[in-house]
Design an enzyme around this catalytic site. Sequence first.
Site, mmCIF file in Angstrom:
data_model
loop_
_atom_site.group_PDB
_atom_site.id
_atom_site.type_symbol
_atom_site.label_atom_id
_atom_site.label_comp_id
_atom_site.label_asym_id
_atom_site.label_seq_id
_atom_site.Cartn_x
_atom_site.Cartn_y
_atom_site.Cartn_z
ATOM 1 N N HIS A 326 0.841 -1.209 0.000
ATOM 2 C CA HIS A 326 0.000 0.000 0.000
ATOM 3 C C HIS A 326 0.871 1.253 0.000
ATOM 4 O O HIS A 326 1.890 1.302 0.681
ATOM 5 C CB HIS A 326 -0.915 -0.022 1.229
ATOM 6 C CG HIS A 326 -1.996 1.015 1.169
ATOM 7 N ND1 HIS A 326 -1.759 2.339 1.461
ATOM 8 C CD2 HIS A 326 -3.308 0.931 0.817
ATOM 9 C CE1 HIS A 326 -2.891 3.025 1.306
ATOM 10 N NE2 HIS A 326 -3.843 2.181 0.916
ATOM 11 N N GLU A 328 0.580 4.143 1.338
ATOM 12 C CA GLU A 328 0.811 4.784 2.638
ATOM 13 C C GLU A 328 1.955 4.075 3.367
ATOM 14 O O GLU A 328 2.841 4.721 3.948
ATOM 15 C CB GLU A 328 -0.466 4.747 3.487
ATOM 16 C CG GLU A 328 -0.264 5.417 4.840
ATOM 17 C CD GLU A 328 -1.492 5.311 5.742
ATOM 18 O OE1 GLU A 328 -2.630 5.319 5.234
ATOM 19 O OE2 GLU A 328 -1.281 5.223 6.967
ATOM 20 N N THR A 366 -3.154 4.010 8.650
ATOM 21 C CA THR A 366 -4.302 4.753 9.197
ATOM 22 C C THR A 366 -5.650 4.100 8.888
ATOM 23 O O THR A 366 -6.660 4.454 9.507
ATOM 24 C CB THR A 366 -4.350 6.185 8.607
ATOM 25 O OG1 THR A 366 -4.398 6.079 7.181
ATOM 26 C CG2 THR A 366 -3.164 7.003 9.043
ATOM 27 N N SER A 424 -9.229 0.694 -2.587
ATOM 28 C CA SER A 424 -9.350 1.524 -1.387
ATOM 29 C C SER A 424 -9.310 0.636 -0.146
ATOM 30 O O SER A 424 -10.240 -0.127 0.125
ATOM 31 C CB SER A 424 -10.660 2.318 -1.440
ATOM 32 O OG SER A 424 -10.931 2.872 -0.178
HETATM 33 O O1 0CJ Z 1 -4.447 6.687 3.652
HETATM 34 C C1 0CJ Z 1 -5.175 7.617 3.488
HETATM 35 C C2 0CJ Z 1 -4.625 8.917 3.505
HETATM 36 C C3 0CJ Z 1 -6.661 7.407 3.258
HETATM 37 C C4 0CJ Z 1 -7.209 8.166 2.123
HETATM 38 C C5 0CJ Z 1 -8.668 7.897 1.845
HETATM 39 O O2 0CJ Z 1 -8.976 6.670 1.389
HETATM 40 P P1 0CJ Z 1 -8.361 5.906 0.134
HETATM 41 O O3 0CJ Z 1 -9.365 4.949 -0.324
HETATM 42 O O4 0CJ Z 1 -7.828 6.860 -0.864
HETATM 43 O O5 0CJ Z 1 -7.102 5.207 0.741
HETATM 44 P P2 0CJ Z 1 -6.878 3.819 1.448
HETATM 45 O O6 0CJ Z 1 -6.570 2.839 0.356
HETATM 46 O O7 0CJ Z 1 -5.678 4.048 2.297
HETATM 47 O O8 0CJ Z 1 -8.049 3.468 2.240
HETATM 48 FE FE1 F3S Z 2 -6.717 11.015 6.508
HETATM 49 FE FE2 F3S Z 2 -8.022 9.075 7.612
HETATM 50 FE FE3 F3S Z 2 -9.025 10.288 5.595
HETATM 51 S S1 F3S Z 2 -5.827 9.213 7.323
HETATM 52 S S2 F3S Z 2 -7.309 10.908 4.403
HETATM 53 S S3 F3S Z 2 -8.620 11.214 7.585
HETATM 54 S S4 F3S Z 2 -9.131 8.133 5.968
#
Ligand code: 0CJ
Ligand code: F3S
Length: 508
Positions: A326, A328, A366, A424
């Site tokens: 991922h 992040e 996160t 996601s």
């Molecule tokens: O890690 C993040 C900053 C979450 C962003 C919002 O969701 P998404 O779907 O873009 O990202 P994840 O794949 O991390 O859930």
């Molecule tokens: Fe940030 Fe959580 Fe949204 S890390 S982008 S508040 S899902």
Amino acid sequence: MGDRRLTVLAPMRIEHVAIKRGATSATVLRTGMGPAKASAFAAGEGRRRIDPAGPIAVVGVAGALSDDLKPGDIIVADSLVSTDGKISVDLPGAPLVASALAAAGITSRIGPLSCAHVIIKGDARDKLAASGAIAVEMESAWLADGLGATEGGRPFAVVRVIIDTPSHELFSRHTIRNFRMVLGKLASVVAPLERWAEACGDRDILLAGPRSFCAGVERAIEIVERAIDRFGAPVYVRRQIVHNSHVVADLERRGAVFVEELDEVPPGATVVLAAHGVSPMVRSEADARGLQVIDATCPLVSKVHSEARRFADRDFDIVLIGHDDHEEVIGTIGEAPGRISVVASAEDVDRLAVRDPDRVAYLTQTTLAVDEADGIVQRLRERFPNLAGPRREDICYATQNRQEAVTAIAAESDVLFVVGSANSSNSRRLVEVAERRGVRAHLVDGPDGLDVAWLEKAVSVGISAGASAPESKVQEVVAAIASLGPVTVTERTVVVEDVSFPLPSLVK
Ligand code: 0CJ
Ligand code: F3S
């Protein structure tokens, strides 16, 4: 559910005969050809013979408005517009109809249908094509209008088989041959439509709150929009700004250009870094290429980065709970290369090798499932009793709230849909959380991802959406489900979010 019988309406005698051959339980009625006969049918025999709330499908032939379609192609209408502009009907349930056809191995194309007063030929086709319609026929708008499909709550489907195209017009030498093949196709769509009708009925929809955009996603999207306004298109964005296909497509239409790596960005251009964060190496590369960088990393991801640096400075081995592919996680690892091990399960913890068991710290991605991460932290504590960790949980407020909201509606839902894209992470975790609470759950990017079979026997439908999924897609899913019959929509809000993050100075 499915206790109301399907009525199939066939305009011409030849269509009626073919369709009757394909019907098992449906009543098949002939309406006559053209708007006048369709209107008269709706006002007379239609009113008398059709259950006033029962599902209706209009099935017949249509003319293609471009050569993208060929004779025999099957169209499912998502809207009907009469050429005189008097009738306009949205059919948001088209993806559900298409899914019933797909389950029977029948490929169809969803699109707008134009409904004309006369047979359209020659140049008139091109003019109609400019309206956005993909095919033209002569009855459905008047049938929909006369039989109450425009008022909502009445399941109404239109499935048409292409009989002619601009280069092979009706009454050419191809017509007879095409007709035989097309009649076979008309018969073949009836059984899937009977299946679609099985899923028609009244429903309760439970909307989980909070759902959809979090503060970090709102901020990231606003950063790209403002950058385009301020610096002009194109504005480059490294990777998907958030993991959602609709958000990306919408920003592309506005002038964003998404790239995988910075070497695709022209020197001196403006580049936005996505919400998931980057390794410091990416920032150095941007500097080296003279790029103007606007950082859309969510502040809650940046917080995890600073924790990684803090533990690395104190010479800890860091265990990062998350998924190693991922973005992040890749970005966070870059803050302390060689110091971070990624674990995704309690079993991974057992395989960890550390330098000093008393100097181990953990961090988390996160967007993990809280219950899963708790189990992994517990195993880490068993192995490393002096385990250090963040001052507060790294799983962000938005992830936690959306999981809590799904948990709150799961027990009452016969099936639960999470709106979100396949890549996601937080959206996928919502599906897993629902499944662990014992409910059938499916991730759908929008109404196109729905399968009508999932809704058979499901009276109570839960809906949530990942933090990167637009609320407009949730509403489209609600509208698609409501196309199967009257719905009562209830919001279940477990907490009201009032988080917002400041914008970077370059786009303030
Ligand atoms: O890690 C993040 C900053 C979450 C962003 C919002 O969701 P998404 O779907 O873009 O990202 P994840 O794949 O991390 O859930
Ligand atoms: Fe940030 Fe959580 Fe949204 S890390 S982008 S508040 S899902």
